[in-house]
Structure formats: structure tokens, C-alpha cells
Motif scaffolding. Structure first.
Motif, PDB file in Angstrom:
ATOM      1  N   GLY A  41      54.871  18.156  70.077  1.00  0.00           N
ATOM      2  CA  GLY A  41      54.886  17.338  71.286  1.00  0.00           C
ATOM      3  C   GLY A  41      54.945  15.868  70.925  1.00  0.00           C
ATOM      4  O   GLY A  41      54.549  15.458  69.854  1.00  0.00           O
ATOM      5  N   GLY A  42      55.465  15.094  71.841  1.00  0.00           N
ATOM      6  CA  GLY A  42      55.564  13.660  71.612  1.00  0.00           C
ATOM      7  C   GLY A  42      56.620  13.329  70.595  1.00  0.00           C
ATOM      8  O   GLY A  42      57.750  13.029  70.931  1.00  0.00           O
ATOM      9  N   GLU A  43      56.297  13.434  69.315  1.00  0.00           N
ATOM     10  CA  GLU A  43      57.222  13.049  68.258  1.00  0.00           C
ATOM     11  C   GLU A  43      58.310  14.094  68.012  1.00  0.00           C
ATOM     12  O   GLU A  43      59.298  13.822  67.365  1.00  0.00           O
ATOM     13  N   PHE A  44      58.131  15.324  68.528  1.00  0.00           N
ATOM     14  CA  PHE A  44      59.111  16.379  68.317  1.00  0.00           C
ATOM     15  C   PHE A  44      59.881  16.630  69.608  1.00  0.00           C
ATOM     16  O   PHE A  44      59.285  16.856  70.651  1.00  0.00           O
ATOM     17  N   GLN A  45      61.193  16.617  69.529  1.00  0.00           N
ATOM     18  CA  GLN A  45      62.001  16.838  70.722  1.00  0.00           C
ATOM     19  C   GLN A  45      62.017  18.302  71.140  1.00  0.00           C
ATOM     20  O   GLN A  45      62.168  18.610  72.302  1.00  0.00           O
ATOM     21  N   ASN A  46      61.857  19.210  70.207  1.00  0.00           N
ATOM     22  CA  ASN A  46      61.951  20.635  70.517  1.00  0.00           C
ATOM     23  C   ASN A  46      60.576  21.295  70.590  1.00  0.00           C
ATOM     24  O   ASN A  46      60.400  22.423  70.194  1.00  0.00           O
ATOM     25  N   SER A  47      59.597  20.568  71.090  1.00  0.00           N
ATOM     26  CA  SER A  47      58.265  21.148  71.205  1.00  0.00           C
ATOM     27  C   SER A  47      58.258  22.202  72.309  1.00  0.00           C
ATOM     28  O   SER A  47      58.991  22.113  73.283  1.00  0.00           O
ATOM     29  N   ALA A  48      57.433  23.210  72.124  1.00  0.00           N
ATOM     30  CA  ALA A  48      57.383  24.298  73.099  1.00  0.00           C
ATOM     31  C   ALA A  48      56.006  24.932  73.091  1.00  0.00           C
ATOM     32  O   ALA A  48      55.243  24.789  72.135  1.00  0.00           O
ATOM     33  N   ALA A  49      55.712  25.661  74.149  1.00  0.00           N
ATOM     34  CA  ALA A  49      54.482  26.451  74.179  1.00  0.00           C
ATOM     35  C   ALA A  49      54.560  27.493  73.068  1.00  0.00           C
ATOM     36  O   ALA A  49      55.630  28.002  72.741  1.00  0.00           O
ATOM     37  N   HIS A  50      53.422  27.792  72.476  1.00  0.00           N
ATOM     38  CA  HIS A  50      53.389  28.780  71.408  1.00  0.00           C
ATOM     39  C   HIS A  50      52.491  29.938  71.832  1.00  0.00           C
ATOM     40  O   HIS A  50      51.320  29.726  72.126  1.00  0.00           O
ATOM     41  N   PRO A  51      53.023  31.168  71.873  1.00  0.00           N
ATOM     42  CA  PRO A  51      52.171  32.318  72.191  1.00  0.00           C
ATOM     43  C   PRO A  51      51.312  32.651  70.975  1.00  0.00           C
ATOM     44  O   PRO A  51      51.824  32.940  69.903  1.00  0.00           O
ATOM     45  N   TYR A  52      49.995  32.558  71.137  1.00  0.00           N
ATOM     46  CA  TYR A  52      49.064  32.777  70.035  1.00  0.00           C
ATOM     47  C   TYR A  52      48.362  34.112  70.226  1.00  0.00           C
ATOM     48  O   TYR A  52      47.930  34.442  71.331  1.00  0.00           O
ATOM     49  N   HIS A  53      48.249  34.874  69.152  1.00  0.00           N
ATOM     50  CA  HIS A  53      47.531  36.143  69.208  1.00  0.00           C
ATOM     51  C   HIS A  53      46.915  36.435  67.849  1.00  0.00           C
ATOM     52  O   HIS A  53      47.361  35.937  66.821  1.00  0.00           O
ATOM     53  N   LEU A  54      45.877  37.225  67.877  1.00  0.00           N
ATOM     54  CA  LEU A  54      45.217  37.675  66.659  1.00  0.00           C
ATOM     55  C   LEU A  54      45.625  39.121  66.430  1.00  0.00           C
ATOM     56  O   LEU A  54      45.706  39.910  67.369  1.00  0.00           O
ATOM     57  N   HIS A  55      45.870  39.470  65.222  1.00  0.00           N
ATOM     58  CA  HIS A  55      46.255  40.843  64.923  1.00  0.00           C
ATOM     59  C   HIS A  55      44.997  41.710  64.828  1.00  0.00           C
ATOM     60  O   HIS A  55      44.163  41.507  63.967  1.00  0.00           O
ATOM     61  N   GLY A  56      44.860  42.641  65.762  1.00  0.00           N
ATOM     62  CA  GLY A  56      43.753  43.578  65.726  1.00  0.00           C
ATOM     63  C   GLY A  56      42.516  43.150  66.504  1.00  0.00           C
ATOM     64  O   GLY A  56      41.518  43.852  66.484  1.00  0.00           O
ATOM     65  N   PHE A  57      42.561  41.999  67.171  1.00  0.00           N
ATOM     66  CA  PHE A  57      41.402  41.513  67.912  1.00  0.00           C
ATOM     67  C   PHE A  57      41.845  40.989  69.268  1.00  0.00           C
ATOM     68  O   PHE A  57      42.904  40.389  69.394  1.00  0.00           O
ATOM     69  N   SER A  58      41.010  41.185  70.280  1.00  0.00           N
ATOM     70  CA  SER A  58      41.172  40.477  71.547  1.00  0.00           C
ATOM     71  C   SER A  58      40.308  39.233  71.460  1.00  0.00           C
ATOM     72  O   SER A  58      39.375  39.163  70.665  1.00  0.00           O
ATOM     73  N   MET A  59      40.634  38.231  72.271  1.00  0.00           N
ATOM     74  CA  MET A  59      39.869  36.986  72.244  1.00  0.00           C
ATOM     75  C   MET A  59      39.461  36.603  73.651  1.00  0.00           C
ATOM     76  O   MET A  59      40.103  36.981  74.623  1.00  0.00           O
ATOM     77  N   GLN A  60      38.385  35.858  73.738  1.00  0.00           N
ATOM     78  CA  GLN A  60      37.868  35.381  75.017  1.00  0.00           C
ATOM     79  C   GLN A  60      38.142  33.880  75.103  1.00  0.00           C
ATOM     80  O   GLN A  60      37.520  33.090  74.390  1.00  0.00           O
ATOM     81  N   PRO A  61      39.075  33.450  75.973  1.00  0.00           N
ATOM     82  CA  PRO A  61      39.328  32.017  76.106  1.00  0.00           C
ATOM     83  C   PRO A  61      38.114  31.304  76.691  1.00  0.00           C
ATOM     84  O   PRO A  61      37.483  31.806  77.619  1.00  0.00           O
ATOM     85  N   VAL A  62      37.769  30.153  76.123  1.00  0.00           N
ATOM     86  CA  VAL A  62      36.620  29.367  76.565  1.00  0.00           C
ATOM     87  C   VAL A  62      37.080  28.091  77.246  1.00  0.00           C
ATOM     88  O   VAL A  62      36.617  27.761  78.336  1.00  0.00           O
ATOM     89  N   ALA A  63      38.012  27.358  76.608  1.00  0.00           N
ATOM     90  CA  ALA A  63      38.425  26.060  77.145  1.00  0.00           C
ATOM     91  C   ALA A  63      39.763  25.636  76.556  1.00  0.00           C
ATOM     92  O   ALA A  63      40.183  26.143  75.518  1.00  0.00           O
ATOM     93  N   ILE A  64      40.388  24.692  77.243  1.00  0.00           N
ATOM     94  CA  ILE A  64      41.590  24.020  76.744  1.00  0.00           C
ATOM     95  C   ILE A  64      41.206  22.567  76.496  1.00  0.00           C
ATOM     96  O   ILE A  64      40.604  21.922  77.356  1.00  0.00           O
ATOM     97  N   TYR A  65      41.563  22.066  75.318  1.00  0.00           N
ATOM     98  CA  TYR A  65      41.317  20.677  74.924  1.00  0.00           C
ATOM     99  C   TYR A  65      42.631  20.031  74.516  1.00  0.00           C
ATOM    100  O   TYR A  65      43.630  20.720  74.318  1.00  0.00           O
ATOM    101  N   THR A  66      42.601  18.724  74.348  1.00  0.00           N
ATOM    102  CA  THR A  66      43.723  18.065  73.689  1.00  0.00           C
ATOM    103  C   THR A  66      43.734  18.562  72.244  1.00  0.00           C
ATOM    104  O   THR A  66      42.713  19.023  71.726  1.00  0.00           O
ATOM    105  N   ALA A  67      44.894  18.482  71.580  1.00  0.00           N
ATOM    106  CA  ALA A  67      45.038  19.041  70.233  1.00  0.00           C
ATOM    107  C   ALA A  67      44.043  18.466  69.236  1.00  0.00           C
ATOM    108  O   ALA A  67      43.654  19.141  68.293  1.00  0.00           O
TER     109      ALA A  67
END
Length: 101
Positions: A41-67
Motif C-alpha cells: 500500500g502507498g508505495e506499491f501500485q499493485n497493492s491488494a488485500a491478502h487472504p490469510y490462513h493458517l494451515h490446520g488451525f482456525s483463528m479468532q479475529p480480535v481486532a484490525i490495526y494499522t500495519a
């Protein structure tokens, strides 16, 4: 500070990926709270959302922060477990995961 790991840094084998100098070990049964950032983002023209996953685990989202984890943008008001989350450019996902044997 996070240590970026390239998807091919182990040359095809996870066992060959070097451990970051700040590696921390956890035992089975432990609940960890972690953060993953999409620093595009910002400095990259081709920035995009990234689908994140863990192999073999589910996760509990807590919060979204700035990077940089300095500003809280959103707190999840429920205790739902998910398998994949889209992380927008310039944002970080704080999540919990239970390490089960």
C-alpha cells in the motif's frame, strides 16, 4: 518488530526455513495472540488485500490495526472462529489461535 518470511525462503521445505532471531516456542494447549500485517500500500501500485490462513488451525479475529500496530481501527464484537481473513493493504489482523496436539 516482525521478521518477514518469504513463501519460498525454505526452498520448498518448511524445515529449512531459518527461525527468526526472536522465535518463541509454545506448548500444545496454549492460546496465542498474534498479529499479521499486510505492509503493501502507498508505495506499491499493485497493492491488494491478502487472504490469510493458517494451515490446520482456525483463528479468532480480535481486532484490525494499522500495519505498524499503532492505531486500532476495529474490534471484533464476537468470539467467532474463521479459517481465512482478508487483510487490506496497510492493515494488520490481531487474532488468537489455540495450539492443539
Amino acid at each position: 518488530a516482525a521478521t518477514p518470511l518469504d513463501g519460498n525462503s525454505g526452498f520448498g521445505s518448511w524445515d529449512n526455513v531459518p527461525h527468526p532471531p526472536t522465535a518463541v516456542w509454545a506448548r500444545a494447549g496454549t492460546v496465542l495472540q498474534l498479529a499479521i500485517a499486510n505492509e503493501t500500500g502507498g508505495e506499491f501500485q499493485n497493492s491488494a488485500a491478502h487472504p490469510y490462513h493458517l494451515h490446520g488451525f482456525s483463528m479468532q479475529p480480535v481486532a484490525i490495526y494499522t500495519a505498524n500496530l499503532q492505531t486500532n481501527l476495529f474490534n471484533y464484537p464476537y468470539n467467532e472462529f474463521v479459517d481465512t481473513m482478508d487483510i487490506l493493504p496497510g492493515q494488520a489482523l490481531v487474532f488468537r489461535v489455540k495450539l492443539e496436539d
